[in-house]
Scaffold this motif. Structure first.
Motif, PDB file in Angstrom:
ATOM      1  N   UNK A  50      -6.756  -5.861 116.178  1.00 27.27           N
ATOM      2  CA  UNK A  50      -7.689  -5.568 115.013  1.00 27.27           C
ATOM      3  C   UNK A  50      -8.950  -4.749 114.933  1.00 27.27           C
ATOM      4  N   UNK A  51      -9.791  -5.277 115.941  1.00 28.09           N
ATOM      5  CA  UNK A  51     -11.281  -4.782 116.054  1.00 28.09           C
ATOM      6  C   UNK A  51     -10.873  -3.454 116.288  1.00 28.09           C
ATOM      7  N   UNK A  52     -10.109  -3.085 117.416  1.00 26.88           N
ATOM      8  CA  UNK A  52     -10.198  -1.641 118.013  1.00 26.88           C
ATOM      9  C   UNK A  52      -9.278  -0.810 117.283  1.00 26.88           C
ATOM     10  N   UNK A  53      -8.321  -1.379 116.499  1.00 25.21           N
ATOM     11  CA  UNK A  53      -7.440  -0.435 116.057  1.00 25.21           C
ATOM     12  C   UNK A  53      -7.387  -0.257 114.489  1.00 25.21           C
ATOM     13  N   UNK A  54      -8.212  -1.243 113.813  1.00 28.28           N
ATOM     14  CA  UNK A  54      -8.215  -1.113 112.754  1.00 28.28           C
ATOM     15  C   UNK A  54      -9.630  -1.226 111.927  1.00 28.28           C
ATOM     16  N   UNK A  55     -10.287  -2.154 112.180  1.00 21.84           N
ATOM     17  CA  UNK A  55     -11.874  -2.352 111.823  1.00 21.84           C
ATOM     18  C   UNK A  55     -12.686  -1.400 112.141  1.00 21.84           C
ATOM     19  N   UNK A  56     -12.699  -0.814 113.600  1.00 22.43           N
ATOM     20  CA  UNK A  56     -13.847   0.256 113.879  1.00 22.43           C
ATOM     21  C   UNK A  56     -13.322   1.478 113.237  1.00 22.43           C
ATOM     22  N   UNK A  57     -12.156   1.966 113.143  1.00 20.56           N
ATOM     23  CA  UNK A  57     -12.059   3.401 112.573  1.00 20.56           C
ATOM     24  C   UNK A  57     -12.460   3.237 111.179  1.00 20.56           C
ATOM     25  N   UNK A  58     -12.295   2.209 110.672  1.00 17.51           N
ATOM     26  CA  UNK A  58     -12.541   1.926 108.858  1.00 17.51           C
ATOM     27  C   UNK A  58     -14.158   2.033 108.893  1.00 17.51           C
ATOM     28  N   UNK A  59     -14.623   1.445 109.854  1.00 14.92           N
ATOM     29  CA  UNK A  59     -16.136   1.352 109.858  1.00 14.92           C
ATOM     30  C   UNK A  59     -16.858   2.537 110.090  1.00 14.92           C
ATOM     31  N   UNK A  60     -16.452   3.277 111.079  1.00 17.86           N
ATOM     32  CA  UNK A  60     -17.024   4.717 111.228  1.00 17.86           C
ATOM     33  C   UNK A  60     -16.569   5.586 110.130  1.00 17.86           C
ATOM     34  N   UNK A  61     -15.443   5.689 109.599  1.00 12.79           N
ATOM     35  CA  UNK A  61     -14.953   6.418 108.336  1.00 12.79           C
ATOM     36  C   UNK A  61     -15.805   6.277 107.175  1.00 12.79           C
ATOM     37  N   UNK A  62     -16.082   4.804 106.936  1.00  7.75           N
ATOM     38  CA  UNK A  62     -16.942   4.594 105.913  1.00  7.75           C
ATOM     39  C   UNK A  62     -18.373   5.109 106.199  1.00  7.75           C
ATOM     40  N   UNK A  63     -18.921   4.757 107.267  1.00 12.44           N
ATOM     41  CA  UNK A  63     -20.280   5.350 107.661  1.00 12.44           C
ATOM     42  C   UNK A  63     -20.410   6.732 107.523  1.00 12.44           C
ATOM     43  N   UNK A  64     -19.276   7.467 108.315  1.00 13.77           N
ATOM     44  CA  UNK A  64     -19.385   9.373 108.024  1.00 13.77           C
ATOM     45  C   UNK A  64     -19.405   9.781 106.866  1.00 13.77           C
TER      46      UNK A  64
END
Length: 330
Positions: A50-64
């Protein structure tokens, strides 16, 4: 407060919100597990996946996306001398979303690269239309006229988008997030193609920081100081198209970030764009990450699109800025 220290504190706040974004949602994950998912990844662990495949990409997209929209808004407000300017108000986001949806439904676009170029074209045409319509007639080029023209372009693009959806109902599920903006379900293969364009847009803005300081004094003053006003405006427009178009291509037309954040950044950093733009980038990431975390809990077990939350935050702020501007002009 020292501006360097202030920017450092904002960066620490960004890291805190990034952790919240990774750790919390319909399934909460403790700090140790989050750390272990990077330091000692276990593909058999559901939490690690969940962290690697879902939450991390979502966090990076939101930040960018938050950083890009905030910087674009700050640049637009300076160039147009309009405190209400932003990609969402001037129709840039709506134009990008319209062309993406047109590319999907009519041209059969299916790759992130195709969405990206459609977004750039739509953003550029919408920005040109808003500026062109706002510059004709009596009082042409005034902040009020350009704002009204941008609202008209937004309404037009949104109406066409709704028409396309009605005619092509089968594509509704595929394109709905491009109507309100969302970072849910975003994956790294969707973010990676847009990163070079976000970086290029940010680099152009950094190069324009000093010229924007001069332009903020007024076009006549800038020309008197040897500023090439037309070149600065053209560069700023290109940067806004890159930042807003790439943001819409990966997350849809998220509104109001470009209005709210530059005002907060000016309060913290002043009007020097060498500081204003970095502050806007960091605070834009903080705002969108915070809105996304909030979106997960407002309607549990479901979640709202983050564009709905930013609208709930941004509309009162928009009204406040508009009223303050009217009182200042009277």
């Amino acid at each position: 407060m020292n501006k360097t220290l202030g920017l450092l504190l904002c960066t620490l706040l960004l890291l805190a919100f990034a952790f919240l974004s990774i750790a919390y949602g319909s399934r909460s994950i403790d700090l140790y597990t989050v750390w272990q998912s990077f330091a000692a990844f276990d593909p058999s662990s559901a939490d690690h996946l969940i962290v690697r495949n879902t939450r991390l990409p979502r966090t990076l997209v939101a930040a960018a996306v938050g950083a890009a929209l905030a910087v674009a808004g700050a640049v637009m407000q300076t160039v147009t001398r309009n405190p209400l300017a932003s990609p969402s108000i001037f129709g840039v986001n709506a134009g990008a979303a319209l062309f993406i949806i047109f590319a999907i439904t009519v041209l059969g676009a299916a790759t992130q690269a195709q969405f990206l170029w459609a977004a750039f074209l739509g953003a550029a045409l919408a920005a040109g239309a808003a500026y062109g319509l706002g510059s004709v007639g009596r009082g042409g080029g005034s902040p009020v006229n350009i704002t009204l023209a941008g609202a008209a372009v937004t309404a037009f693009a949104s109406s066409i988008t709704q028409g396309i959806m009605l005619v092509n109902g089968r594509t509704f599920d595929q394109i709905v997030f491009w109507l309100v903006g969302s970072v849910a379900g975003r994956e790294m293969p969707m973010l990676l193609p847009v990163l070079p364009f976000l970086a290029l847009g940010a680099a152009v803005c950094a190069l324009l920081a000093a010229p924007l300081n001069t332009l903020a004094l007024g076009e006549d003053v800038a020309r008197g100081l040897g500023q090439r006003v037309g070149a600065v405006k053209l560069g700023a427009a290109a940067a806004v198209v890159l930042l807003a178009g790439a943001s819409v291509a990966v997350a849809g037309p998220i509104a109001f970030v470009g209005i709210v954040v530059p005002h907060l950044a000016r309060f913290a950093a002043g009007r020097d764009h060498r500081w204003l733009l970095p502050y806007s980038a960091v605070l834009g990431s903080v705002l969108l990450l915070g809105a996304d975390v909030l979106a997960r809990f407002v309607a549990m077990p479901n979640e709202l699109p983050v564009g709905v939350v930013t609208a709930l935050i941004g509309v009162p702020f928009f009204v406040w800025v508009a009223r303050r501007n009217v009182h200042a002009a009277s």
